[in-house]
Design a protein around this motif. Structure first.
Motif, mmCIF file in Angstrom:
data_model
loop_
_atom_site.group_PDB
_atom_site.id
_atom_site.type_symbol
_atom_site.label_atom_id
_atom_site.label_comp_id
_atom_site.label_asym_id
_atom_site.label_seq_id
_atom_site.Cartn_x
_atom_site.Cartn_y
_atom_site.Cartn_z
ATOM 1 N N THR A 1 3.078 1.127 -15.245
ATOM 2 C CA THR A 1 4.649 0.533 -14.926
ATOM 3 C C THR A 1 4.503 -0.651 -14.341
ATOM 4 O OG1 THR A 1 4.597 2.513 -14.627
ATOM 5 C CG2 THR A 1 6.441 0.966 -13.299
ATOM 6 N N PHE A 2 3.255 -0.373 -13.472
ATOM 7 C CA PHE A 2 2.896 -2.094 -12.377
ATOM 8 C C PHE A 2 2.124 -2.749 -13.717
ATOM 9 C CE2 PHE A 2 0.590 1.292 -8.995
ATOM 10 C CZ PHE A 2 1.881 1.191 -8.778
ATOM 11 N N LEU A 3 1.844 -2.708 -15.123
ATOM 12 C CA LEU A 3 1.804 -3.645 -15.217
ATOM 13 C C LEU A 3 2.637 -4.092 -16.377
ATOM 14 C CD1 LEU A 3 -0.095 -6.064 -16.886
ATOM 15 C CD2 LEU A 3 -0.086 -3.877 -19.150
ATOM 16 N N ILE A 4 4.492 -3.176 -15.884
ATOM 17 C CA ILE A 4 5.210 -4.310 -16.726
ATOM 18 C C ILE A 4 6.016 -4.853 -15.685
ATOM 19 C CG2 ILE A 4 7.499 -3.062 -17.494
ATOM 20 C CD1 ILE A 4 6.526 -1.141 -19.201
ATOM 21 N N LEU B 1 -4.453 -0.267 -19.340
ATOM 22 C CA LEU B 1 -5.577 0.576 -18.589
ATOM 23 C C LEU B 1 -5.956 -1.272 -18.890
ATOM 24 C CD1 LEU B 1 -6.220 3.484 -18.441
ATOM 25 C CD2 LEU B 1 -5.113 2.173 -16.640
ATOM 26 N N ALA B 2 -6.770 -1.769 -20.073
ATOM 27 C CA ALA B 2 -7.951 -2.826 -20.546
ATOM 28 C C ALA B 2 -6.966 -3.423 -19.465
ATOM 29 C CB ALA B 2 -7.791 -2.780 -21.252
ATOM 30 N N VAL B 3 -5.678 -4.577 -20.222
ATOM 31 C CA VAL B 3 -5.101 -5.604 -20.158
ATOM 32 C C VAL B 3 -4.912 -5.371 -18.691
ATOM 33 C CG1 VAL B 3 -3.254 -6.983 -20.234
ATOM 34 C CG2 VAL B 3 -4.231 -6.037 -22.731
ATOM 35 N N ALA B 4 -4.549 -4.516 -17.401
ATOM 36 C CA ALA B 4 -4.413 -4.641 -16.489
ATOM 37 C C ALA B 4 -5.607 -5.141 -14.963
ATOM 38 C CB ALA B 4 -3.670 -3.855 -16.083
ATOM 39 N N SER B 5 -6.439 -3.783 -15.816
ATOM 40 C CA SER B 5 -8.001 -4.218 -14.808
ATOM 41 C C SER B 5 -8.487 -5.311 -15.546
ATOM 42 C CB SER B 5 -8.372 -3.058 -15.701
ATOM 43 O OG SER B 5 -8.880 -3.330 -17.124
ATOM 44 N N ILE B 6 -8.636 -5.642 -16.922
ATOM 45 C CA ILE B 6 -9.557 -7.198 -16.739
ATOM 46 C C ILE B 6 -8.738 -8.537 -16.245
ATOM 47 C CG2 ILE B 6 -10.902 -9.079 -17.864
ATOM 48 C CD1 ILE B 6 -10.866 -6.327 -19.953
ATOM 49 N N THR B 7 -7.063 -8.317 -16.374
ATOM 50 C CA THR B 7 -6.629 -9.928 -16.408
ATOM 51 C C THR B 7 -6.895 -10.480 -14.589
ATOM 52 O OG1 THR B 7 -4.779 -8.952 -17.342
ATOM 53 C CG2 THR B 7 -5.033 -11.375 -16.629
ATOM 54 N N VAL B 8 -6.288 -9.370 -13.853
ATOM 55 C CA VAL B 8 -6.130 -9.922 -12.677
ATOM 56 C C VAL B 8 -7.091 -9.852 -11.980
ATOM 57 C CG1 VAL B 8 -4.493 -8.782 -10.869
ATOM 58 C CG2 VAL B 8 -4.234 -8.156 -12.861
ATOM 59 N N THR B 9 -7.761 -9.109 -11.712
ATOM 60 C CA THR B 9 -9.634 -9.671 -10.763
ATOM 61 C C THR B 9 -9.318 -10.835 -11.613
ATOM 62 O OG1 THR B 9 -10.601 -8.438 -12.292
ATOM 63 C CG2 THR B 9 -9.980 -7.150 -9.890
ATOM 64 N N PHE C 1 0.549 -1.295 0.017
ATOM 65 C CA PHE C 1 -0.109 0.130 -0.147
ATOM 66 C C PHE C 1 0.644 1.133 0.114
ATOM 67 C CE2 PHE C 1 -2.176 3.196 2.500
ATOM 68 C CZ PHE C 1 -2.950 3.464 1.989
ATOM 69 N N GLY C 2 1.964 1.143 0.960
ATOM 70 C CA GLY C 2 3.176 2.357 0.791
ATOM 71 C C GLY C 2 3.272 2.832 -0.359
ATOM 72 N N LEU C 3 3.632 1.760 -0.855
ATOM 73 C CA LEU C 3 4.506 1.910 -2.276
ATOM 74 C C LEU C 3 4.343 2.054 -2.994
ATOM 75 C CD1 LEU C 3 7.461 -1.308 -2.016
ATOM 76 C CD2 LEU C 3 8.131 1.512 -1.941
ATOM 77 N N ILE C 4 2.569 1.389 -2.726
ATOM 78 C CA ILE C 4 1.519 1.464 -4.696
ATOM 79 C C ILE C 4 1.650 3.610 -4.024
ATOM 80 C CG2 ILE C 4 -0.369 1.831 -5.978
ATOM 81 C CD1 ILE C 4 -0.457 -1.489 -4.803
ATOM 82 N N SER D 1 -2.351 -7.039 -5.580
ATOM 83 C CA SER D 1 -2.954 -5.204 -5.459
ATOM 84 C C SER D 1 -2.202 -4.767 -6.008
ATOM 85 C CB SER D 1 -1.315 -5.351 -4.143
ATOM 86 O OG SER D 1 -1.778 -6.198 -3.064
ATOM 87 N N LEU D 2 -1.621 -4.941 -6.589
ATOM 88 C CA LEU D 2 -1.421 -3.670 -8.052
ATOM 89 C C LEU D 2 -2.004 -3.737 -8.792
ATOM 90 C CD1 LEU D 2 2.641 -4.523 -8.736
ATOM 91 C CD2 LEU D 2 1.695 -2.631 -7.524
ATOM 92 N N GLY D 3 -3.001 -4.998 -9.439
ATOM 93 C CA GLY D 3 -3.820 -5.516 -10.533
ATOM 94 C C GLY D 3 -5.344 -5.004 -9.591
ATOM 95 N N SER D 4 -5.121 -5.428 -9.131
ATOM 96 C CA SER D 4 -6.980 -4.741 -8.295
ATOM 97 C C SER D 4 -6.877 -2.768 -8.149
ATOM 98 C CB SER D 4 -7.041 -5.240 -7.112
ATOM 99 O OG SER D 4 -6.839 -6.692 -6.831
ATOM 100 N N PHE D 5 -5.483 -2.475 -7.431
ATOM 101 C CA PHE D 5 -5.584 -1.356 -7.691
ATOM 102 C C PHE D 5 -6.132 -0.610 -8.716
ATOM 103 C CE2 PHE D 5 -3.489 1.971 -8.885
ATOM 104 C CZ PHE D 5 -3.182 3.474 -8.922
#
Lengths: 511, 361
Positions: B146-149, B14-22, A438-441, B274-278
């Motif tokens: 960045t998160f997706l990468i 955006l589309a890939v990250a949001s659909i894939t992870v959840t 959370f902190g890192l994000i 966490s990243l994907g759900s975000f």
């Protein structure tokens, strides 16, 4: 009854701006003397005796160089003027010579170390550059040290500093724009940029931001840094780079950045600053590229560790013991058997102790500093473990973090890591790995929002510029560094000529 | 409303990250429950509707380049019917966001820290999403980029590391129960991919709209590929029966990874989801507030963020009693609900706008 009456200061009501020399020598001197009050360093030197003289030299004793006054001003007056009182032109051999008729200007000159020559029946004075005074020599930088590469560093004199930069960039395109900032301090500030390399609108932006400053005095570049940085809201990250090494500043100028130098402080600002600038040491460019790349990656990793490690340690041992290999876990629990505190408390305790030690070491005279490190290292480290206050692993984690934080080349960024560490420890103590993430994000989103003079802070990571990655985590060899950073530099992005004409590149590609 | 632009690759990401992870987290168990060991065939079946979804949304976006879904549904259907349809879309976004919010919290709660109340995770996620959205789409796109990468290498690494546990015999026999479970699974996947409609809120800000169609279809194909690994991986590692009984089979496979002395890489899973759900929550949250602002002609959506976040938290708490309820919903109701709103309605919109155009021209 209690309402404060506005004070009327009669002295200030007499506007200095309107005062001019009247041509009566004694009256003019009287006005200046009055304005300075009883300042004992204002010297009025009449050439003959006070009553009869028709010429006088005024200067502030603390700001001038005695030799040049003696040699160029007083001797000139003694020799030539005494012979012919009606001499129209006086020839002073000083470097700068300005005529001034308003008293306000003359004051400014006097305060810069000029000496002022006033004559009877003349409504303008002559200001002569006799500035001097003690200055620190140009010496080796103590903060940013290198093994290989130039060693000079800036000192407190603006002209010397500009000279140090000019001596590295022999081009007329290096533009120097000087201005004065500070209602009372009147600190000279210079903006440097290379014409044709900087973005012209950015140069103007820097200028206008500096011009808008209203403050009584500027004593260090940090004053400027905090006033002119982008309105990003609160941020623990520095968005303006500072360095006291002329080679670093010159390198920045060549990349299309703008330098801000000021009188009285060696710390020179470089804008716009991106995250890569803070993680780069100047030595990266003076060592062979393979090794420099290794060092860069190592440093990036160490910086990441210095922010994350204590929090990760807390999260792991508090919530995620199953992730630790079993033998290690048994060893760790064995060490901590007698320790009554939670891991987070232990880590916070050690971290704060370390911060106190570091601060004590900084503030003490150097000779006593060694004593502090002995007390800190031996007494606190060893004894705290033996007394059962903290576990051994905690000491290792905290000291590793400390060592990692020393590798960050920019002190500015290292101190923001110091602050963030505590936030991450707290989050990890409350929510475990999720708290840490959370902190890192949150931190990452924050970094993405940051801008330094309109340039995104995280470029070239986001917005993505693949050409500039060669100078982020690695350093490509000099013959391949052909372009200036995107977003930062202006129209002219080529550091070298076109690749077809680039001999060094071609020679390598043919093979 | 906003003077910002994102690139088409950022939109794709955006589309890939949001659909894939959840999807990996919540939908894979649902798909497996329907189609069992033939889930991978369902995925192949789903290619056609997936491409159709991408095509419809991109075509609409190209036809109304400066308008979002909320705006062009009003242009196409007229003021009042358009508003009603827009509200239906907004409700869909709202529901989708709260569903993935709840799904993430349930995952975290049941898999890692069982005694922490759900509310903590909901609020933490919403703080992140609100912070990102208040800084506008550009920031969301960049962060997500960045998160997706960061996530893709972790995913690939995970699939390599689980390879030694995989037994491809588990995929046999193929199509034992005939086609109907496979079709049901494909229907489920289609409903998941329908959430691509959220991109209709983002496309107006994409700088180069010429390549939208190509990019949308590419996105859908990438999504299919990204699901092939986990869907088949879960079945091959655990076998059909055990996989059907697991709540979070993908996380379970990650958990069983061993690299030397490192035995449980839960934290990788935590990081990934966490990243994907975000990304997903922030994107849908953005769609809601932007849509609301456009529906009521507000100048800025910032004022809506905090109330909407509070509503999302409450709604995701009351949406179901527990995880089983969510899964039951996802299995039996969600496919019809989502496909109707996110595939059928846009298709109708496209047809009506085509009809109008023909009539006019």
């Amino acid at each position: 009854m209690f309402r404060r009456k506005p004070k009327l200061n009669k002295k200030q009501n007499r506007k200095i701006e309107d005062l001019r020399f009247q041509g009566n020598l004694n009256d003019d001197i009287k006005i200046i003397k009055e304005l300075f009050g009883d300042s004992s360093d204002l010297v009025v030197r009449f050439i003959d005796n006070e009553k009869e003289s028709s010429v006088a030299v005024l200067y502030l004793d603390s700001l001038i160089e005695r030799e040049s006054i003696e040699e160029y001003v007083i001797s000139e007056l003694n020799e030539n003027y005494k012979q012919d009182q009606n001499l129209r032109e006086l020839h002073f051999a000083t470097i700068k010579k300005e005529a001034t008729s308003s008293i306000k200007d003359s004051l400014t000159y006097l305060l810069q170390g000029y000496s002022l020559v006033l004559r009877e029946n003349q409504t303008s004075g002559i200001a002569l550059d006799t500035a001097g005074g003690e200055r620190r020599q140009v010496s080796e930088s103590e903060v940013e040290t290198v093994v290989r590469g130039p060693r000079e560093s800036f000192n407190e004199s603006l002209q010397t500093n500009i000279g140090l930069v000019r001596r590295r960039l022999h081009t007329h395109k290096l533009k120097v724009h000087e201005m004065k900032i500070g209602e009372l301090s009147q600190t000279p500030v210079a903006i440097l940029g290379i014409d044709g390399v900087v973005k012209p609108e950015m140069y103007e932006e820097v200028k206008s931001r500096l011009e808008k400053i209203e403050i009584d005095g500027i004593l260090d570049s940090l004053y400027l840094e905090e006033i002119i940085e982008d309105p990003n809201g609160y941020t623990p990250f520095p968005t303006i780079f500072n360095s006291e090494r002329p080679d670093r500043i010159a390198a920045g100028l060549l990349e299309g950045r703008i330098a801000i130098l000021l009188e009285g402080s060696p710390g020179t600002l470089l804008v716009p600053a991106t995250i890569g600038l803070f993680l780069t040491s100047n030595e990266d460019y003076y060592q062979r590229y393979d090794f420099a790349s290794f060092l860069k990656m190592l440093r990036g990793f160490a910086f990441f560790l210095s922010v994350v490690l204590p929090g990760f340690y807390v999260a792991l041992l508090t919530y995620h013991q199953e992730m630790i290999p079993t033998p290690l876990l048994i060893a760790l629990t064995g060490q901590r058997e007698g320790v009554p505190f939670a891991i987070a408390i232990e880590v916070l305790f050690m971290e704060i102790t370390f911060e106190i030690l570091r601060e004590a070491g900084l503030r003490l005279p150097k000779t006593i500093g060694a004593a502090v490190s002995i007390v800190g290292g031996l007494v606190l480290g060893q004894a705290a473990v033996e007394a059962g206050l903290v576990g051994q692993a905690t000491v290792i984690a905290v000291s590793l973090t400390a060592i990692c934080s020393f590798t960050t080349p920019s002190y500015n960024l290292a101190i923001s890591a110091r602050l963030l560490r505590f936030a991450l420890i707290t989050l990890s103590a409350v929510l475990g790995a999720f708290g840490l993430i959370f902190g890192l994000i949150f931190m990452y989103i924050h970094l993405t929002t940051l801008r330094s003079f309109g340039v995104p802070y995280l470029t070239p990571i986001v917005p993505f510029h693949k050409d500039n990655w060669g100078d982020l985590l690695i350093r490509t060899p000099w013959w391949a560094m052909r372009e200036r950073p995107n977003e930062v530099a202006g129209e002219n992005k080529d550091r070298m000529s076109d690749s077809r004409d680039n001999n060094h590149l071609n020679r390598r590609q043919k093979k | 409303m906003e003077g910002i632009r994102i690139s088409s690759i950022q939109a794709l990401m955006l589309a890939v990250a949001s659909i894939t992870v959840t999807g990996h987290l919540l939908f894979i168990p649902v798909i497996i429950n329907h189609a069992g060991r033939d889930s991978w065939i369902s995925l192949l079946f789903a290619i056609i509707p997936a491409v159709l979804i991408g095509f419809v949304i991109a075509l609409l976006a190209q036809r109304y380049p400066e308008q979002s879904l909320i705006e062009y549904s009003q242009t196409i259907l007229g003021k009042w019917i358009g508003k009603i349809v827009a509200i239906i879309f907004l409700f869909y976004f709202f529901h989708e966001a709260s569903l993935s919010l709840r799904g993430f919290s349930e995952f975290y709660n049941s898999a890692i820290t069982p005694r922490t109340p759900l509310m903590i995770y909901l609020v933490a996620m919403l703080i992140l999403a609100t912070y990102a959205i208040r800084n506008r789409l550009e920031i969301l796109a960049r962060t997500n980029q960045t998160f997706l990468i960061l996530m893709i290498p972790i995913g690939i690494l995970a699939s390599f590391l689980t390879h030694k546990d995989k037994d491809y015999q588990n995929l046999l026999p193929i199509l034992e129960d005939g086609f109907s479970p496979v079709v049901m699974g494909a229907f489920n996947i289609t409903s998941l991919y329908s959430s691509f409609i959220v991109m209709a809120m983002v496309f107006p800000f994409v700088s180069n709209k010429k390549k939208l169609k190509r990019f949308s279809i590419l996105t859908m194909l990438i999504l299919i590929v990204m699901f092939l690994g986990p869907v088949s991986g879960v079945v091959t590692v655990f076998g059909e029966e055990r996989a059907m009984g697991l709540y979070f089979p993908t996380f379970q496979t990650l958990r069983d990874i061993e690299i030397g002395a490192l035995q449980r890489l839960d934290i990788l899973g935590v990081l990934l989801w966490s990243l994907g759900s975000f990304s997903k929550i922030a994107l849908f949250f953005y769609a809601i507030v932007l849509g609301l602002a456009q529906l009521f002609h507000l100048d800025d959506y910032k004022i809506l963020t905090i109330p909407t976040a509070a509503l999302l938290a409450i709604f995701s708490l009351i949406t179901s009693d527990d995880l089983i309820g969510i899964y039951r919903f996802l299995m039996h109701i969600y496919p019809y609900f989502a496909t109707l709103i996110a595939l059928v309605i846009p298709l109708l919109l496209l047809l009506i706008s085509q009809f109008k155009q023909l009539k006019r021209g």
